[in-house]
Scaffold this active site. Structure first.
Site, PDB file in Angstrom:
ATOM      1  N   LYS A  68      24.926 -10.645   5.120  1.00 27.91           N
ATOM      2  CA  LYS A  68      25.689 -11.795   5.645  1.00 27.91           C
ATOM      3  C   LYS A  68      26.665 -11.305   6.694  1.00 27.91           C
ATOM      4  O   LYS A  68      27.267 -10.232   6.554  1.00 27.91           O
ATOM      5  CB  LYS A  68      26.457 -12.480   4.503  1.00 27.91           C
ATOM      6  CG  LYS A  68      27.348 -13.644   4.965  1.00 27.91           C
ATOM      7  CD  LYS A  68      28.033 -14.379   3.808  1.00 27.91           C
ATOM      8  CE  LYS A  68      28.879 -15.532   4.339  1.00 27.91           C
ATOM      9  NZ  LYS A  68      29.565 -16.299   3.261  1.00 27.91           N
ATOM     10  N   GLU A  84      24.945 -17.869   0.422  1.00 30.49           N
ATOM     11  CA  GLU A  84      26.172 -17.619   1.219  1.00 30.49           C
ATOM     12  C   GLU A  84      27.397 -17.630   0.294  1.00 30.49           C
ATOM     13  O   GLU A  84      28.298 -16.805   0.405  1.00 30.49           O
ATOM     14  CB  GLU A  84      26.273 -18.769   2.229  1.00 30.49           C
ATOM     15  CG  GLU A  84      27.060 -18.540   3.468  1.00 30.49           C
ATOM     16  CD  GLU A  84      26.996 -19.769   4.385  1.00 30.49           C
ATOM     17  OE1 GLU A  84      25.920 -20.393   4.564  1.00 30.49           O
ATOM     18  OE2 GLU A  84      28.062 -20.104   4.914  1.00 30.49           O
ATOM     19  N   GLU A 141      41.244 -22.969   2.306  1.00 32.30           N
ATOM     20  CA  GLU A 141      40.806 -21.789   1.548  1.00 32.30           C
ATOM     21  C   GLU A 141      41.954 -20.894   1.117  1.00 32.30           C
ATOM     22  O   GLU A 141      42.571 -20.205   1.927  1.00 32.30           O
ATOM     23  CB  GLU A 141      39.798 -20.996   2.380  1.00 32.30           C
ATOM     24  CG  GLU A 141      39.147 -19.873   1.617  1.00 32.30           C
ATOM     25  CD  GLU A 141      37.856 -19.407   2.257  1.00 32.30           C
ATOM     26  OE1 GLU A 141      37.393 -20.058   3.219  1.00 32.30           O
ATOM     27  OE2 GLU A 141      37.296 -18.408   1.790  1.00 32.30           O
TER      28      GLU A 141
HETATM   29  C1  LIG Z   1      35.006 -19.051   8.897  1.00 31.13           C
HETATM   30  C2  LIG Z   1      35.298 -20.327   8.627  1.00 31.13           C
HETATM   31  O1  LIG Z   1      34.932 -20.968   7.432  1.00 31.13           O
HETATM   32  C3  LIG Z   1      34.403 -20.162   6.380  1.00 31.13           C
HETATM   33  C4  LIG Z   1      32.905 -20.207   6.391  1.00 31.13           C
HETATM   34  C5  LIG Z   1      32.242 -21.203   5.697  1.00 31.13           C
HETATM   35  C6  LIG Z   1      30.742 -21.360   5.838  1.00 31.13           C
HETATM   36  O2  LIG Z   1      30.161 -20.667   6.690  1.00 31.13           O
HETATM   37  O3  LIG Z   1      30.147 -22.183   5.141  1.00 31.13           O
HETATM   38  C7  LIG Z   1      32.942 -22.095   4.848  1.00 31.13           C
HETATM   39  C8  LIG Z   1      34.279 -21.925   4.616  1.00 31.13           C
HETATM   40  C9  LIG Z   1      34.985 -20.717   5.097  1.00 31.13           C
HETATM   41  O4  LIG Z   1      34.972 -19.717   4.104  1.00 31.13           O
HETATM   42  C10 LIG Z   1      36.041 -21.193   9.598  1.00 31.13           C
HETATM   43  O5  LIG Z   1      36.373 -22.338   9.201  1.00 31.13           O
HETATM   44  O6  LIG Z   1      36.318 -20.733  10.725  1.00 31.13           O
HETATM   45 MG   LIG Z   2      28.273 -21.778   6.390  1.00 35.33          MG
END
Ligand SMILES: C=C(O[C@@H]1C=C(C(=O)O)C=C[C@H]1O)C(=O)O
Ligand SMILES: [Mg+2]
Length: 465
Positions: free
Chosen positions: A220, A313, A269
């Site tokens: 990832k 993920e 988050e």
């Molecule tokens: C990296 C970001 O979000 C992150 C990536 C996510 C995803 O890819 O699903 C979801 C929430 C966050 O952990 C961002 O908002 O810039």
């Molecule tokens: Mg995503």
């Protein structure tokens, strides 16, 4: 105010003496009448602009606002920065004189600040005021906790001045604050133009990374991009904050100024919250858009809960956070399956990981061991960081990195600073990223990052839903 400073239960002892040449902290906390945190943030702006921070917890229970800075803490440009900040903080606290009769987390001496995502990344001018770690001990701090209001005043006093003099200064501030009338709210921001930097090249690079994900041990990579906005006039951080508060009620709302810049946002988050011996980290990874049609929105959410790509993920984040927290905990609780976290613009897979910590577990060490989680970096961490460093072609600065507070009693809360942007004069740079795993579709990731720009974009536009 429920208790004037002079009546406050302060034992004004005899003259204090501080170690030769080492600043000594004198900190006083007392209850005050209710004061809206945004009003406190905008108090006497000419005196405090550039040296303020703002924090609202995602459940609205805790607001912490600092205006003026009594001491600045920096760490070096390595991974030792977390321990360096912790050591500087502990040294200051060990020698401090603290008057705080309240057992409320986030009252009394408190550090607020953040770390850069990657001290080894290339540096760009927009982040030059922040460096790789920057923390403030505020001069004046409002803590609102379950609708009770506390004011903490921190003095760093190198001379052997009398405590009485410091208290007089505090008394004057409280008087001025009480009599201060809030000026009218700021006006909406006029966005002249916007540019999603290198969008087409970003999609092309995503294709390359996804190909690598199927052909190497890379599992990832969280890949981000940025958007630049130009305004007709200087953007008001307090206006944007108020819009974020109104529009994103279930997110952490934060701002941290450094010289002429203000980094702010609405992050869903939490990286970690430590209250006494309870620790909580909330895994957020895996995303899906929203729909104004309830049935369609539920359909999208149910799809997300079952989708293999998003579940993979997400699972990488849960297992990393479990392993990072385990050495600090005597017990842990991790739900079997994620649930949905819905914010106005996007919904995510969400798993809270909680535990009971061993004694002497420091929040700075926990932050160090958590950062970067696979929600913001990738798996394996170092390989993902290398890809981000080499291919993202931008300086993330404090975006996607730990930002939050730690008080003198060991409590604290840090988020990862996403759904964010940095304002300076008539410009803003917004940041958004997404988790790339085998099976990621570049155009879907472009859409996902486009949605993640919306919290800041809608706040800047003063746009209700
Ligand atoms: C990296 C970001 O979000 C992150 C990536 C996510 C995803 O890819 O699903 C979801 C929430 C966050 O952990 C961002 O908002 O810039
Ligand atoms: Mg995503």
């Amino acid at each position: 105010m429920t208790k004037s400073l002079s009546q406050a239960n302060f034992a004004i002892e005899t003259e204090h003496t501080s170690n030769e040449g080492i600043d000594k902290l004198f900190s006083y906390t007392f209850k005050i009448d209710s004061r809206h945190p945004i009003d406190f943030f905008t108090y006497n702006q000419p005196a405090f602009t550039g040296r303020r921070f703002f924090w609202k917890s995602s459940d609205q229970s805790s607001w912490i606002v600092g205006i003026g800075v009594s001491h600045v803490f920096y760490g070096k440009n390595t991974n030792e920065r977390f321990s360096e900040i912790q050591e500087q903080w502990e040294t200051l606290i060990n020698d401090a004189e603290i008057e705080n009769p309240y057992e409320i987390p986030g009252t009394g001496p408190l550090l607020f600040g953040g770390f850069s995502f990657d001290p080894e990344s290339k540096k760009e001018k927009e982040w030059q005021s922040y460096g790789n770690s920057l923390f403030y001990l505020p001069k004046y701090m409002l803590t609102a906790n379950d609708e009770q209001y506390y004011l903490t005043i921190n003095f760093m006093d190198q001379s052997a001045s009398s405590k009485g003099m410091l208290l007089d200064e505090a008394f004057q501030f409280v008087n001025q604050l009480e009599n201060w009338k809030v000026t009218s709210s700021d006006t909406p921001i006029n966005i002249k133009d916007s540019d999603e930097i290198g969008k087409d090249e970003w999609v092309h690079t995503v294709k390359d990374i996804v190909k690598d994900l199927t052909e190497t041990d890379l599992q990832k990579v969280v890949f981000a991009r940025k958007m630049k906005l130009r305004f007709a006039d200087q953007a008001s951080s307090s206006y944007v904050l108020q819009q974020l508060i109104d529009q994103q009620p279930t997110s952490f709302i934060f701002a941290m100024e450094a010289e002429e810049s203000c980094f702010l946002g609405a992050s869903p988050e939490r990286l970690v919250k430590k209250t006494g011996d309870h620790v909580l980290s909330t895994c957020l990874a895996g995303s899906m858009g929203r729909s104004k049609n309830v049935d369609k929105d539920n359909e999208l959410g149910n799809f997300l809960l079952k989708d293999k790509k998003n579940l993979f993920e997400h699972e990488l984040v849960v297992s990393m956070i479990e392993n990072a927290l385990k050495p600090y905990c005597v017990e842990m609780n991790i739900p079997e399956k994620p649930i949905l976290m819905k914010t106005p613009d996007i919904q995510h897979l969400y798993t809270p990981v909680s535990g009971k910590t061993k004694p002497e577990s420091s929040i700075f060490q926990i932050v160090k061991d958590l950062h970067p989680t696979p929600a913001l970096g990738g798996v394996p961490t170092n390989a993902a960081m290398k890809v981000i460093r080499e291919k993202e072609n931008m300086d993330r600065g404090f975006y996607a990195a730990p930002l939050g507070w730690a008080d003198y009693r060991g409590n604290g809360e840090f988020i990862v600073a996403i759904r964010s942007g940095i304002l300076k004069e008539k410009e803003a740079v917004l940041f958004a990223g997404c988790g790339l795993v085998p099976g990621s579709v570049p155009k879907d990731e472009l859409v996902e990052t486009g949605i993640k720009f919306l919290p800041m974009l809608r706040a800047l536009r003063g746009e209700k839903e």
